[in-house]
Write a protein that holds these residues in place. Structure first.
Motif: not given
Ligand code: AMP
Ligand code: MG
Length: 350
Positions: A90-91, A94, A96, A180-181, A198-199, A202-203
């Protein structure tokens, strides 16, 4: 040692030049969507050593491996678990980073001797092209001197690392502006180690149960186990001391106006909304509208760096945080950087 740093542009020819420098063991600062990274071939021990020296980074602070194709994960780990696979589907590409058990072939000098490896697939097209042309994953910590705010422009990298690295590729200003997260998959329940764009929400849309590591919000006690070595070091600090003021607009402005009567050299690092209430003559700098966290993220490191060009004694930063009641969102990510810049020095006026 002084190196003649090459300044590269964001075009095909210079992207190839950056890759050639990396292939021959050089270190190059490259743009990503988060912040600028200082890249090296992950398997070239001498190049990786150069990164630690140029940044003055402690050797036990591990580096993130940057890839340009999800399949490269399988060269780095034998434990690419289903949860991690679903999340990156999904991420990635990006902002992450995932942490997994490492394969033996991943060198220990990039992992700070840990048995795990941090992996990210950046979304920035130039970063992707450089990784692809180089032909190996690149380690790329933030391209700043250790302890300073992360770099979000060519000028920031130039300020910290000119004559210390082989090249800087100018890709303009970074879109996101925060690193990044970071989420670890080493335990049964995944653990969020660093908040970012990415919060938590989101996760959790993919993995319902995760743990937020204590270090996200608070200073770790000396006896607490450090899971992410980077969190134990002083970070993001400009030259002048930073103090966070957790407060409403009214209380913040009163606080600043009173402080100014005692010391005319203070700096108010505030929200746009505060500006009209701050007394004439007080030095100020805004880091964005109070409720626009995208803008705050993009501005934060630049503003912290800009404070170094003003003659000031102390920096009083307006925050407005009932942080413990919140989800771990972009506001938390901004707070996480600010509280480190302030060495956890917070005055609560709420
Ligand atoms: P930077 O490269 O400056 O964005 O910092 C990378 C961050 O990722 C640091 O806070 C590191 O501690 C963290 N990190 C990298 N690799 C690992 C790992 N294997 N385990 C835990 N944290 C890691
Ligand atoms: Mg960093």
């Amino acid at each position: 040692m002084s190196i003649n740093t090459k300044y590269l542009k964001n075009n095909t020819q210079d992207i190839i030049t950056a890759s050639e420098i990396l292939k021959s063991g050089g270190i190059v600062a490259i743009p990503t969507e988060t912040v600028y990274g200082l890249a090296a071939d992950m398997y070239n021990t001498q190049a990786v050593d150069k990164i630690f020296r140029a940044k003055n980074r402690p050797n036990d602070n591990p580096l993130i491996v940057h890839i340009c194709d999800i399949n490269q994960v399988y060269n780095l780990t034998d434990d690419f678990c289903v949860q991690a696979q679903e999340l990156v589907k999904k991420y990635w590409p990006g902002p992450l980073t995932i942490i997994l058990n490492k394969k033996k072939s991943v060198p220990n000098n990039i992992t700070g001797n840990l048995d795990s490896v941090a992996i990210r697939f950046p979304a920035h097209k130039t970063a992707q092209k450089i990784i692809k042309h180089t032909g190996v994953p690149l380690v790329a910590p933030s391209a700043n001197s250790s302890g300073k705010p992360s770099p979000t422009s060519f000028e920031h990298v130039l300020h910290d690392l000119d004559h210390k690295i082989d090249a800087i590729l100018d890709g303009g200003t970074c879109d996101i502006g925060l690193e990044s997260t970071v989420i670890s998959f080493l335990e049964k329940t995944p653990r969020l180690l660093r908040p970012g764009f990415i919060t938590q929400e989101n996760i959790q849309s993919i993995i319902p149960e995760i743990i937020i590591d204590n270090s996200v919000y608070s200073k770790l006690d000396n006896n607490q186990k450090v899971i992410s070595p980077g969190t134990k070091y002083k970070h993001y600090a400009p030259k002048s001391p930073v103090i966070l003021i957790n407060s409403s607009t009214e209380n913040y402005v009163n606080f600043i106006n009173q402080k100014y009567n005692q010391d005319q050299n203070i700096l108010a690092m505030c929200f746009d909304e505060d500006l009209k209430y701050i007394k004439n003559n007080i030095k100020y700098i805004s880091y964005g509208p109070e409720n626009n966290f995208e803008t705050q993220s993009r501005n934060l490191f630049k503003i912290l760096r800009d404070t170094e060009n003003i003659d000031i004694s102390e920096i009083y930063v307006h925050i407005n945080n009932n942080i413990n009641n919140n989800f771990c969102d972009l506001k938390t990510a901004v707070y996480n950087r600010l509280v480190r810049a302030a060495g956890f020095n917070i005055i609560n006026l709420i």
